[in-house]
Design a protein around this motif. Structure first.
Motif, PDB file in Angstrom:
ATOM      1  N   ARG A  79       0.610  -0.853   0.255  1.00 14.15           N
ATOM      2  CA  ARG A  79      -0.190   0.180  -0.237  1.00 14.15           C
ATOM      3  C   ARG A  79       1.159   1.378   0.017  1.00 14.15           C
ATOM      4  O   ARG A  79       0.205   2.469  -0.319  1.00 14.15           O
ATOM      5  N   SER A 247      -6.497   2.649   0.098  1.00 12.08           N
ATOM      6  CA  SER A 247      -6.554   1.455   1.040  1.00 12.08           C
ATOM      7  C   SER A 247      -6.844   0.823   0.894  1.00 12.08           C
ATOM      8  O   SER A 247      -6.209  -1.122   1.221  1.00 12.08           O
ATOM      9  N   ALA A 270      -1.876  -3.604  -5.870  1.00 12.05           N
ATOM     10  CA  ALA A 270      -2.884  -2.186  -5.162  1.00 12.05           C
ATOM     11  C   ALA A 270      -3.015  -1.192  -5.939  1.00 12.05           C
ATOM     12  O   ALA A 270      -2.185  -1.106  -6.662  1.00 12.05           O
TER      13      ALA A 270
END
Length: 710
Positions: A79, A247, A270
């Motif tokens: 992330r 997130s 991500a």
């Protein structure tokens, strides 16, 4: 009767009594040895089983925390990388460079060389994976950019396949290579640091992998069309492309991945978000070796307390393992022999041998794995995947995106090996003890009579603390009189001991009602002048508002009943929270947390106690149909505590902390809890406080105070 007959009769009677005594003693000895041995064996077995299950459960929980921590760590790292400006810039610039190469196309000569490389290197690999000859056209790149970049970074890469990632600049002068020389060392270092096998960037618009660290054959290929469209990396890109949440993490479980030779690979993606738009997906190719190292503690099973046959392993929802069993590493030949003996298919064994790993190939479908995958934790004896009785502890893992179970086990035979040795030892010792009992019984039967033995046994029981011991009075001779006197003495002592015990119990209860248990113990030990300083405790004062006026017209017994009922409920709450009640004065209640034994979260406990006291007062008032409100003041800091008085002593507190807590109560408002700055600073992130501003405190002037929002 002739003297000879009398003598013979006496001898016969003596022999009969001796025989009975001998038989009784031997029988009692045998039963005792047998009962002790059997009871000891089963208790030892139960204790060992409980200890083994506890150890397995602790090991499983530890492994589960390690695996979950590993995933939380890589999620955080991925992330962080996906939101870095480096990755955002690289994604945008690589996309532009790929488009330029697409428009430029690829020459026929370059396409031929790439096709020749696939035919010589990749198709044979896929043939071994699929077990058949795959069409070359199914795996060739599509578009000018894939041909161009695969030629320069794979076909013409001077490094061997496992070291292709070391090439920073292909030297072809393209814009892509210029960007690659800038970003590739950084991405490679990030993947190595975090422990990712590969880092990729997927373009959700074109569906291509526009960048990879490892430069396998998926480099620049399409995930929307062609052989990799149903791969788990394609699923990760598709999922992450749908959300513009920084997130978000898209984890795809292990599945065979053709570009990695058909090895089981898991991917984690991500979204790369630029100005609120998903411009790419950063994908991490997870290393199964890293997960294996966590589960097996880098193959250190014995050091982890698993003995010779114990281990922990991961299983997915398809009942295929996600970590390799212990035997695969320690005894490869025996491992495959066991697989065949428990009915594993030839294809399963061949797949494990071909890919060099049981992950996604070995199936473990046992009671433990089924229960754990159903979300149930448990322990028990099961038939393990090797077909042997096994003690196991199982439970699910809390990893978002995958449904995995963790099982820790050890073979029953190894776990209970000490019990088998104990059984042998008990048989040997029991036989020896029985022989000793027999010899002793033979001797005692000749020298002692039954009443004397009974008397001796009674005396021994009494000496051991059995104050209810008594012996039967079987004769009227001296031994019988002795037995009668013994019984009278035991009964007299038993009655006196009962009286003493009752008095001691009453005294103990009275002492504990007045003093905390540790202080009472010190007082009983003879310590005088008990006084201690405590650097950090929390003190609370509570007082009923207008209680005197409220009860002025009530009969005395109703006043006492009302107040006793309320303070009794306060006492129960204090006991639940580990808080020490100090005293009550009239309708005031004083308590402290953090002494005489230190408590880490004493301030939090005391505030929760204050909240309970306010709620208890409200409930008590409603139950008695009266209007009654409570003021509470709380402060924390150093105090001095000790015993004062002699005949009617009390354990009390002194110091500024106590005085200020009392002023917080007296200056509070009804039905509220007022605290000092010291309390507020400790708990402002756990409770909601309303600043009251400076309030006038006797002897202190203006003091800041806060009201707890109930």
């Amino acid at each position: 009767m002739p003297l000879a007959d009398m003598t013979g009769s006496s001898r016969t009677a003596h022999r009969g009594l001796a025989a009975k005594l001998f038989a009784i003693l031997v029988l009692v000895g045998a039963i005792t040895v047998l009962a002790t041995g059997v009871l000891g064996y089963f208790r030892a077995r139960d204790a060992l089983e409980k200890a083994v299950f506890n150890q397995l459960t602790i090991a499983r929980q530890t492994k589960a925390r390690q695996v979950e921590t590993y995933f939380r760590t890589i999620v955080s790292e991925l992330r962080l990388l996906s939101t870095s400006q480096m990755v955002i810039d690289a994604t945008r610039e690589f996309r532009i460079a790929i488009d330029q190469l697409d428009r430029g196309g690829a020459s026929p000569e370059l396409r031929r060389k790439v096709g020749d490389w696939y035919a010589a290197n990749y198709i044979p690999q896929m043939r071994s994976v699929l077990g058949r000859e795959p069409p070359l056209s199914d795996y060739l790149p599509v578009g000018g950019a894939p041909y161009y970049l695969q030629y320069h970074y794979i076909v013409e890469n001077p490094n061997p396949p496992e070291r292709r990632k070391l090439l920073d600049d292909a030297g072809d002068g393209s814009e892509y290579s210029r960007l690659h020389a800038i970003y590739h060392p950084l991405m490679r270092a990030a993947a190595t640091t975090v422990g990712f096998f590969d880092l990729m960037i997927g373009d959700p618009k074109s569906g291509r992998l526009i960048y990879t660290v490892q430069k396998e054959v998926d480099f620049t290929t399409s995930l929307q069309f062609g052989p990799y469209r149903r791969s788990n990396v394609a699923a990760a890109v598709a999922r992450c492309a749908e959300t513009a949440d920084r997130s978000a993490i898209c984890l795809e479980d292990f599945a065979p991945y053709a570009p990695s030779g058909g090895a089981p690979i898991a991917f984690m993606g991500a979204p790369v978000i630029d100005q609120g738009v998903v411009t790419g997906v950063l994908i991490a190719q997870l290393s199964n070796d890293e997960i294996d190292n966590v589960v097996t503690s880098v193959r250190r099973w014995r050091q982890d307390g698993f003995g010779e046959t114990g281990e922990a392993y991961l299983v997915g929802p398809d009942y295929l393992v996600r970590s390799s069993p212990r035997a695969f590493y320690e005894n490869r030949q025996g491992y495959f022999a066991e697989l065949k003996s428990v009915g594993a298919s030839g294809d399963e064994v061949a797949a494990i041998q071909r890919f060099g790993t049981p992950v996604m190939h070995q199936r473990i479908d046992t009671y433990a794995t089924r229960a754990a995958l159903a979300g149930v934790e448990g322990i028990g004896e099961i038939i393990g995947y090797r077909g042997a009785p096994t003690l196991a502890s199982w439970g699910p893992l809390a990893i978002p995106g995958v449904k995995w179970a963790l099982v820790a086990k050890i073979d029953t035979a190894e776990a209970f090996a000490p019990i088998a040795r104990l059984r042998q030892d008990l048989l040997i010792v029991g036989g020896l003890v029985l022989l000793a009992v027999t010899a002793t019984a033979a001797w005692l039967s000749r020298v002692l009579l039954g009443p004397l033995r009974e008397l001796t046994s009674g005396v021994k029981r009494f000496a051991a603390g059995d104050y209810g011991a008594s012996v039967p009075v079987r004769t009227r001779d001296e031994i019988g009189q002795l037995c009668l006197a013994f019984n009278g003495m035991v009964e007299d002592l038993r009655q006196k001991n009962t009286v003493i015990e009752n008095k001691n119990r009453e005294n103990e209860e009275l002492l504990l009602n007045v003093l905390p248990a540790p202080i009472a113990n010190r007082l009983r030990a003879g310590e005088a002048g008990i006084a201690d300083g405590f650097a950090e405790v929390t003190v609370a004062f509570a007082d009923l508002v207008g209680f005197t006026a409220l009860t002025s017209e009530m009969p005395p017994h109703e006043v006492v009943t009302l107040l006793n009922g309320l303070f009794t409920r306060f006492d129960v709450a204090a006991t639940d929270l580990g808080i020490e009640k100090i005293k009550t004065v009239g309708d005031a209640y004083m308590a402290v947390c953090g002494l005489p034994e230190p408590v880490a979260n004493h301030t939090e406990r005391m505030v929760r106690m204050a909240i309970r006291m306010v709620h208890i007062t409200r409930e008590h008032a409603m139950e008695h149909n009266i209007s009654m409100k409570l003021r509470v003041g709380v402060n924390c800091g150093p105090v001095v505590a000790g015993i004062i008085g002699k005949s009617k002593y009390i354990y009390d507190l002194w110091g500024d902390t106590v005085n200020l807590a009392s002023r917080m109560e007296s200056g509070s408002v009804p039905d509220a809890v007022q605290v000092t700055r010291a309390v507020y600073e400790q708990l402002k992130h756990q409770f909601v406080f309303e600043p009251r501003g400076p309030v006038e405190v006797k002897g202190k002037g203006k003091v800041e105070a806060w009201l707890l929002r109930l």
